[in-house]
Structures are given as C-alpha cells and as structure tokens.
Motif scaffolding. Structure first.
Motif, short mmCIF file in Angstrom:
data_model
loop_
_atom_site.label_atom_id
_atom_site.label_comp_id
_atom_site.label_asym_id
_atom_site.label_seq_id
_atom_site.Cartn_x
_atom_site.Cartn_y
_atom_site.Cartn_z
N GLY A 174 21.88 7.55 3.99
CA GLY A 174 21.81 7.44 5.44
C GLY A 174 20.41 7.28 6.00
O GLY A 174 20.23 7.27 7.22
N GLU A 175 19.40 7.17 5.15
CA GLU A 175 18.03 7.03 5.60
C GLU A 175 17.57 5.58 5.52
O GLU A 175 18.15 4.77 4.80
N ARG A 176 16.50 5.27 6.29
CA ARG A 176 15.90 3.95 6.20
C ARG A 176 15.05 3.85 4.93
O ARG A 176 14.39 4.82 4.56
N HIS A 177 15.06 2.69 4.30
CA HIS A 177 14.30 2.53 3.07
C HIS A 177 13.33 1.35 3.13
O HIS A 177 12.16 1.46 2.74
N LEU A 178 13.79 0.20 3.60
CA LEU A 178 12.96 -1.00 3.59
C LEU A 178 11.77 -0.89 4.53
O LEU A 178 10.67 -1.37 4.20
N THR A 179 11.96 -0.26 5.68
CA THR A 179 10.85 -0.14 6.63
C THR A 179 9.71 0.70 6.07
O THR A 179 8.55 0.26 6.06
N PRO A 180 9.98 1.91 5.57
CA PRO A 180 8.87 2.67 4.99
C PRO A 180 8.32 2.03 3.72
O PRO A 180 7.12 2.11 3.45
N ALA A 181 9.18 1.38 2.94
CA ALA A 181 8.70 0.71 1.73
C ALA A 181 7.70 -0.38 2.09
O ALA A 181 6.66 -0.56 1.43
N SER A 182 7.99 -1.12 3.16
CA SER A 182 7.08 -2.18 3.59
C SER A 182 5.74 -1.59 4.04
O SER A 182 4.69 -2.19 3.84
N ALA A 183 5.79 -0.39 4.65
CA ALA A 183 4.55 0.26 5.07
C ALA A 183 3.69 0.62 3.87
O ALA A 183 2.47 0.41 3.86
N TYR A 184 4.32 1.15 2.83
CA TYR A 184 3.58 1.48 1.61
C TYR A 184 3.01 0.22 0.96
O TYR A 184 1.90 0.22 0.43
N LEU A 185 3.76 -0.86 0.99
CA LEU A 185 3.28 -2.12 0.41
C LEU A 185 2.08 -2.65 1.18
O LEU A 185 1.16 -3.22 0.58
N VAL A 186 2.07 -2.46 2.49
CA VAL A 186 0.90 -2.86 3.29
C VAL A 186 -0.33 -2.09 2.84
O VAL A 186 -1.43 -2.64 2.70
N VAL A 187 -0.17 -0.79 2.61
CA VAL A 187 -1.29 0.04 2.15
C VAL A 187 -1.78 -0.43 0.78
O VAL A 187 -2.99 -0.52 0.52
N LEU A 188 -0.84 -0.76 -0.11
CA LEU A 188 -1.23 -1.26 -1.43
C LEU A 188 -1.99 -2.57 -1.33
O LEU A 188 -2.98 -2.79 -2.05
N MET A 189 -1.55 -3.44 -0.44
CA MET A 189 -2.25 -4.71 -0.26
C MET A 189 -3.65 -4.47 0.28
O MET A 189 -4.59 -5.20 -0.06
N ALA A 190 -3.81 -3.44 1.11
CA ALA A 190 -5.14 -3.11 1.62
C ALA A 190 -6.06 -2.65 0.50
O ALA A 190 -7.24 -3.01 0.45
N PHE A 191 -5.52 -1.82 -0.42
CA PHE A 191 -6.30 -1.42 -1.59
C PHE A 191 -6.74 -2.65 -2.39
O PHE A 191 -7.91 -2.76 -2.80
N LEU A 192 -5.80 -3.54 -2.64
CA LEU A 192 -6.10 -4.73 -3.43
C LEU A 192 -7.13 -5.60 -2.73
O LEU A 192 -8.07 -6.10 -3.35
N LEU A 193 -6.95 -5.79 -1.42
CA LEU A 193 -7.88 -6.61 -0.65
C LEU A 193 -9.28 -6.04 -0.69
O LEU A 193 -10.27 -6.76 -0.86
N GLY A 194 -9.38 -4.72 -0.52
CA GLY A 194 -10.69 -4.07 -0.52
C GLY A 194 -11.42 -4.26 -1.83
O GLY A 194 -12.64 -4.50 -1.85
N ALA A 195 -10.70 -4.15 -2.93
CA ALA A 195 -11.34 -4.32 -4.25
C ALA A 195 -11.87 -5.74 -4.41
O ALA A 195 -13.03 -5.95 -4.79
N GLY A 196 -11.03 -6.73 -4.09
CA GLY A 196 -11.46 -8.12 -4.25
C GLY A 196 -12.59 -8.48 -3.33
O GLY A 196 -13.60 -9.08 -3.75
N VAL A 197 -12.46 -8.11 -2.07
CA VAL A 197 -13.50 -8.42 -1.09
C VAL A 197 -14.79 -7.69 -1.43
O VAL A 197 -15.89 -8.24 -1.33
N GLY A 198 -14.65 -6.42 -1.83
CA GLY A 198 -15.83 -5.63 -2.16
C GLY A 198 -16.63 -6.23 -3.30
O GLY A 198 -17.86 -6.36 -3.21
N PHE A 199 -15.97 -6.59 -4.39
CA PHE A 199 -16.67 -7.19 -5.53
C PHE A 199 -17.31 -8.52 -5.14
O PHE A 199 -18.43 -8.83 -5.56
N ALA A 200 -16.61 -9.30 -4.33
CA ALA A 200 -17.15 -10.60 -3.90
C ALA A 200 -18.38 -10.42 -3.01
O ALA A 200 -19.38 -11.13 -3.18
#
Length: 239
Positions: A174-200
């Motif tokens: 009975g709980e929402r799943h896709l909405t919070p999952a998408s939020a966590y995926l956004v955070v993961l993408m931010a981690f990934l972006l920071g690493a790539g941008v930082g090294f560059a």
C-alpha cells in the motif's frame, strides 16, 4: 518510504534538490582527494578497505594516509555534533551555520593551495574534516535516507523500492515505491555527475573540483536563507 519533496511542507535539507546538491558536493570533494592522494573524503568504507589492503601489502605510507583521512572525518563529525547541540540549546537552526562554514573552509583551502606550498596530504585531511561536518549535520535517520556522504545505502534503497514496485503482484504493502525510488536515483546521478565533473575540472585547474563544491554549497546556503524550515528532522516518523 515517502521522500520529503515538498519544500513548503518539509525542511529544506530533506528535499530532493538539496540532497542531490549535497551528494554532488560530496563526490566533488572525493574527486579531489582521490585524484591527489588516493583517499576518499566521504566514503570511509573505502578508506577502511584501503587500510586493510595496504597493511597486508606492507605499504605503511598508504596506511597512514588512509587512516589520517578517517580520523579527520571523525573529528569533523565530532565537532559538528557539539555545534548542533549548542544550537539546540539556544533553540536555533544549525544548517545555515554549517553550510557557511563549509563554504568558508573550502574557500580558504583553495586560497592556501594556490598561495602556499601546503601538501596535498594536509589538504586532503582538511577536506575530510569538512566532509565529516557535512555528514554529521545532514545525515538522515528517518524518511528520505538520502545518504549525502555515501552511496551504498542509496543504491540499496533504490533497488529495494524498485523491487517492491515490480513485486506488487506478490504482495502490495500500500505504499508508494516509484516516486521515492526516482528520488534516490536522482541522488545517485548527482554522485556520478560530481565525480566526472570533478575529475574533469581538476585536469584544467588543480582546485577546480573544490571550487565547484563551494559553488554548490553557496546555492544551497542562499536557498536556506530564504526557507522557513531548514534543518533535517532526525527522529520524526515518516508521514
């Protein structure tokens, strides 16, 4: 778990944009320390693994470097906890002060690195201290567990929520799943972006990732100056 997205209803530092910004900052700091001395500013599990690996390999200097990063992070978290308690006693919010400290500290480190022969090792320890402060201040215990200084729990939560969404036919809680999952995926993408941008950025300018981290924190700090609720709620139950 339901992510706390609405900025008007929940504290700023529990929102997805702010959590993504903090994750971006963390990976930018990691990009600098990993690129310069081979340690992580925020991911202490990686540093602990390094201690064990290099100890078994007989590489004492690398053991010392990794241990120094861990201890600096611990000290930062310890000092921040005292500041949070001090603010609590005064019934004041602490997030604005922590964000301002981070921006100031990183700015000073950038200036020192360009004006003095300060070693990369010393800078990495100072950056780990700042990371410890951030981790302690904005760690979430309930609700949106976005893990602003590490990604393992974020990966686990995203995968778990996606699994529960796919398996709704097996059992529907009975709980929402896709909405919070998408939020966590956004955070993961931010981690990934920071690493790539930082090294560059560091390839162009040795302090590029640090400047980018400070700029990201400035944006969050400016937003915090206009927000009503700012501090993350450490022990409130998930609505």
């Amino acid at each position: 778990m339901t992510p706390r997205i609405a900025a008007h209803a929940y504290p700023l530092l529990e929102s997805v944009p702010a959590s993504a910004g903090l994750a971006l900052t963390s990976s930018l700091l990691d990009a600098w320390t990993f690129g310069q001395v081979g340690t992580f500013a925020t991911v202490q599990s990686g540093n602990l693994l390094s201690v064990g690996y290099f100890a078994a390999d007989g590489d004492a200097p690398r053991v010392v470097t990794a241990m120094a990063s861990i201890l600096a992070f611990v000290l930062g978290a310890f000092v921040c906890s005292l500041y949070v308690l001090w603010c609590s006693r005064r019934e004041e919010q602490y997030s604005r002060g922590v964000l301002l400290f981070e921006v100031s500290a990183i700015g000073i480190l950038v200036l020192l690195s360009s004006m003095t022969p300060l070693s990369s090792f010393a800078l990495a320890c100072a950056i780990s201290f700042v990371a410890g402060v951030q981790g302690n201040a904005f760690h979430r215990e309930t609700g949106m567990l976005y893990g602003n200084i590490a990604v393992t729990s974020v990966v686990q939560m995203a995968a778990s929520l996606l699994g529960r969404a796919v398996g709704r036919g097996i059992f529907d809680d009975g709980e929402r799943h896709l909405t919070p999952a998408s939020a966590y995926l956004v955070v993961l993408m931010a981690f990934l972006l920071g690493a790539g941008v930082g090294f560059a950025l560091d390839r162009i300018w040795a302090s590029g990732s640090l400047v980018a981290a400070a700029a990201t924190l400035v944006v969050i700090w400016l937003r915090a100056g206009k927000a009503g609720l700012v501090d993350p709620s450490q022990n409130n139950p998930t609505p």
